[in-house]
Motif scaffolding. Structure first.
Motif, PDB file in Angstrom:
ATOM      1  N   PHE A  18      34.312 103.543  31.445  1.00 48.01           N
ATOM      2  CA  PHE A  18      34.618 104.591  30.649  1.00 48.01           C
ATOM      3  C   PHE A  18      35.736 105.289  31.458  1.00 48.01           C
ATOM      4  CE2 PHE A  18      29.807 105.109  29.169  1.00 48.01           C
ATOM      5  CZ  PHE A  18      29.909 104.106  28.488  1.00 48.01           C
ATOM      6  N   LYS A  19      35.870 105.388  32.846  1.00 45.16           N
ATOM      7  CA  LYS A  19      36.831 105.892  33.419  1.00 45.16           C
ATOM      8  C   LYS A  19      38.064 105.290  33.306  1.00 45.16           C
ATOM      9  CE  LYS A  19      35.842 107.767  37.707  1.00 45.16           C
ATOM     10  NZ  LYS A  19      35.420 108.055  38.888  1.00 45.16           N
ATOM     11  N   GLN A  20      37.903 103.867  33.235  1.00 44.43           N
ATOM     12  CA  GLN A  20      39.155 102.973  33.225  1.00 44.43           C
ATOM     13  C   GLN A  20      39.829 103.449  31.709  1.00 44.43           C
ATOM     14  OE1 GLN A  20      38.583  98.752  33.340  1.00 44.43           O
ATOM     15  NE2 GLN A  20      40.937  98.649  34.125  1.00 44.43           N
ATOM     16  N   ALA A  21      38.970 103.423  30.774  1.00 49.16           N
ATOM     17  CA  ALA A  21      39.431 103.713  29.537  1.00 49.16           C
ATOM     18  C   ALA A  21      40.035 104.869  29.278  1.00 49.16           C
ATOM     19  CB  ALA A  21      38.125 103.487  28.491  1.00 49.16           C
ATOM     20  N   ALA A  22      39.470 105.972  29.745  1.00 45.45           N
ATOM     21  CA  ALA A  22      39.943 107.237  29.874  1.00 45.45           C
ATOM     22  C   ALA A  22      41.275 107.293  30.699  1.00 45.45           C
ATOM     23  CB  ALA A  22      38.886 108.434  30.408  1.00 45.45           C
ATOM     24  N   SER A  23      41.482 106.702  31.771  1.00 40.63           N
ATOM     25  CA  SER A  23      42.683 106.580  32.302  1.00 40.63           C
ATOM     26  C   SER A  23      43.847 105.963  31.408  1.00 40.63           C
ATOM     27  CB  SER A  23      42.485 105.890  33.714  1.00 40.63           C
ATOM     28  OG  SER A  23      43.731 105.917  34.311  1.00 40.63           O
ATOM     29  N   LEU A  24      43.421 105.058  30.767  1.00 44.67           N
ATOM     30  CA  LEU A  24      44.213 104.411  29.979  1.00 44.67           C
ATOM     31  C   LEU A  24      44.774 105.231  28.803  1.00 44.67           C
ATOM     32  CD1 LEU A  24      42.780 100.675  29.545  1.00 44.67           C
ATOM     33  CD2 LEU A  24      45.135 101.329  30.735  1.00 44.67           C
ATOM     34  N   ALA A  25      43.837 105.915  28.483  1.00 45.78           N
ATOM     35  CA  ALA A  25      44.313 107.172  27.215  1.00 45.78           C
ATOM     36  C   ALA A  25      44.903 108.327  27.730  1.00 45.78           C
ATOM     37  CB  ALA A  25      42.952 107.412  26.700  1.00 45.78           C
ATOM     38  N   GLY A  26      44.817 108.515  28.903  1.00 42.96           N
ATOM     39  CA  GLY A  26      45.654 109.602  29.954  1.00 42.96           C
ATOM     40  C   GLY A  26      44.872 110.868  29.452  1.00 42.96           C
ATOM     41  N   ILE A  27      43.726 110.764  29.739  1.00 41.45           N
ATOM     42  CA  ILE A  27      42.876 112.008  29.321  1.00 41.45           C
ATOM     43  C   ILE A  27      41.757 111.875  30.374  1.00 41.45           C
ATOM     44  CG2 ILE A  27      43.482 112.685  27.284  1.00 41.45           C
ATOM     45  CD1 ILE A  27      40.986 111.192  26.223  1.00 41.45           C
ATOM     46  N   PRO A  28      41.289 113.226  30.853  1.00 42.82           N
ATOM     47  CA  PRO A  28      39.922 113.072  31.769  1.00 42.82           C
ATOM     48  C   PRO A  28      38.939 112.359  31.053  1.00 42.82           C
ATOM     49  CG  PRO A  28      40.909 115.209  31.514  1.00 42.82           C
ATOM     50  CD  PRO A  28      41.837 114.390  30.705  1.00 42.82           C
ATOM     51  N   LEU A  29      38.039 112.010  31.873  1.00 43.25           N
ATOM     52  CA  LEU A  29      36.553 111.356  31.453  1.00 43.25           C
ATOM     53  C   LEU A  29      36.000 112.096  30.339  1.00 43.25           C
ATOM     54  CD1 LEU A  29      35.043 108.760  31.609  1.00 43.25           C
ATOM     55  CD2 LEU A  29      33.798 109.604  33.516  1.00 43.25           C
ATOM     56  N   SER A  30      35.702 113.436  30.701  1.00 45.87           N
ATOM     57  CA  SER A  30      34.773 114.277  30.003  1.00 45.87           C
ATOM     58  C   SER A  30      35.504 114.286  28.519  1.00 45.87           C
ATOM     59  CB  SER A  30      34.582 115.773  30.567  1.00 45.87           C
ATOM     60  OG  SER A  30      35.899 116.150  30.738  1.00 45.87           O
ATOM     61  N   ALA A  31      36.658 114.528  28.413  1.00 45.70           N
ATOM     62  CA  ALA A  31      37.491 114.500  27.301  1.00 45.70           C
ATOM     63  C   ALA A  31      37.367 113.122  26.186  1.00 45.70           C
ATOM     64  CB  ALA A  31      38.974 115.067  27.559  1.00 45.70           C
ATOM     65  N   GLU A  35      35.591 113.018  22.826  1.00 44.30           N
ATOM     66  CA  GLU A  35      36.467 112.538  21.730  1.00 44.30           C
ATOM     67  C   GLU A  35      35.834 111.462  21.069  1.00 44.30           C
ATOM     68  OE1 GLU A  35      40.296 110.117  21.347  1.00 44.30           O
ATOM     69  OE2 GLU A  35      40.758 111.908  22.321  1.00 44.30           O
ATOM     70  N   ARG A  36      35.266 110.688  21.963  1.00 39.13           N
ATOM     71  CA  ARG A  36      34.529 109.263  21.253  1.00 39.13           C
ATOM     72  C   ARG A  36      33.294 109.719  20.590  1.00 39.13           C
ATOM     73  NH1 ARG A  36      39.382 108.677  23.548  1.00 39.13           N
ATOM     74  NH2 ARG A  36      40.110 106.559  23.143  1.00 39.13           N
ATOM     75  N   LEU A  37      32.539 110.633  21.096  1.00 36.93           N
ATOM     76  CA  LEU A  37      31.321 110.894  20.436  1.00 36.93           C
ATOM     77  C   LEU A  37      31.471 111.691  19.250  1.00 36.93           C
ATOM     78  CD1 LEU A  37      29.153 112.421  23.395  1.00 36.93           C
ATOM     79  CD2 LEU A  37      28.674 110.471  22.074  1.00 36.93           C
ATOM     80  N   ARG A  38      32.770 112.411  19.202  1.00 38.71           N
ATOM     81  CA  ARG A  38      32.858 113.163  18.085  1.00 38.71           C
ATOM     82  C   ARG A  38      33.285 112.248  16.881  1.00 38.71           C
ATOM     83  NH1 ARG A  38      34.324 118.799  18.175  1.00 38.71           N
ATOM     84  NH2 ARG A  38      36.088 118.505  16.402  1.00 38.71           N
ATOM     85  N   ARG A  39      34.194 111.089  17.168  1.00 37.65           N
ATOM     86  CA  ARG A  39      34.165 110.136  16.065  1.00 37.65           C
ATOM     87  C   ARG A  39      33.139 109.514  15.491  1.00 37.65           C
ATOM     88  NH1 ARG A  39      39.299 106.633  18.881  1.00 37.65           N
ATOM     89  NH2 ARG A  39      40.717 108.202  19.266  1.00 37.65           N
ATOM     90  N   ALA A  40      32.088 109.178  16.580  1.00 31.00           N
ATOM     91  CA  ALA A  40      30.934 108.436  16.227  1.00 31.00           C
ATOM     92  C   ALA A  40      30.114 109.263  15.365  1.00 31.00           C
ATOM     93  CB  ALA A  40      30.227 108.075  17.678  1.00 31.00           C
ATOM     94  N   ALA A  41      30.235 110.661  15.665  1.00 33.13           N
ATOM     95  CA  ALA A  41      29.221 111.606  14.957  1.00 33.13           C
ATOM     96  C   ALA A  41      29.882 111.662  13.367  1.00 33.13           C
ATOM     97  CB  ALA A  41      29.075 112.999  15.593  1.00 33.13           C
ATOM     98  N   VAL A  42      31.236 111.839  13.425  1.00 35.62           N
ATOM     99  CA  VAL A  42      31.797 112.051  12.165  1.00 35.62           C
ATOM    100  C   VAL A  42      31.568 110.853  11.147  1.00 35.62           C
ATOM    101  CG1 VAL A  42      33.914 112.123  10.912  1.00 35.62           C
ATOM    102  CG2 VAL A  42      33.702 113.672  12.926  1.00 35.62           C
ATOM    103  N   LYS A  43      31.660 109.621  11.753  1.00 36.41           N
ATOM    104  CA  LYS A  43      31.433 108.434  10.920  1.00 36.41           C
ATOM    105  C   LYS A  43      29.881 108.244  10.547  1.00 36.41           C
ATOM    106  CE  LYS A  43      31.630 103.444  11.062  1.00 36.41           C
ATOM    107  NZ  LYS A  43      30.749 103.235   9.874  1.00 36.41           N
ATOM    108  N   GLU A  44      28.963 108.475  11.390  1.00 36.06           N
ATOM    109  CA  GLU A  44      27.496 108.658  10.971  1.00 36.06           C
ATOM    110  C   GLU A  44      27.101 109.505  10.107  1.00 36.06           C
ATOM    111  OE1 GLU A  44      24.642 107.335  13.879  1.00 36.06           O
ATOM    112  OE2 GLU A  44      26.032 106.193  15.015  1.00 36.06           O
ATOM    113  N   LEU A  45      27.586 110.777  10.277  1.00 34.11           N
ATOM    114  CA  LEU A  45      27.180 111.817   9.333  1.00 34.11           C
ATOM    115  C   LEU A  45      27.874 111.528   8.070  1.00 34.11           C
ATOM    116  CD1 LEU A  45      27.279 114.646  12.038  1.00 34.11           C
ATOM    117  CD2 LEU A  45      25.316 113.562  10.739  1.00 34.11           C
TER     118      LEU A  45
END
Length: 64
Positions: A18-31, A35-45
């Motif tokens: 997760f930290k590596q992916a966040a680094s590749l995206a250029g954003i902090p891990l928490s962000a 962002e990924r949780l919001r995407r998943a929630a939107v899709k499922e809802l």
């Protein structure tokens, strides 16, 4: 303003990935996680035809 927290337990290799992916995206891990949780929630809802509480409808009273 963000006032709530979510705590999760993960394995060390998951956190590292997760930290590596966040680094590749250029954003902090928490962000990245938020962002990924919001995407998943939107899709499922949306798939369940349920409202998405954190999305505000954008309306324009004066059409351009």
């Amino acid at each position: 303003m963000k006032t709530e927290t979510i705590e999760i337990r993960v394995q060390a290799d998951e956190k590292a990935a997760f930290k590596q992916a966040a680094s590749l995206a250029g954003i902090p891990l928490s962000a990245w996680i938020r962002e990924r949780l919001r995407r998943a929630a939107v899709k499922e809802l949306e798939d369940a035809s349920m409202p998405i509480a954190f999305l505000q409808r954008v309306t324009n009273a004066d059409p351009i």
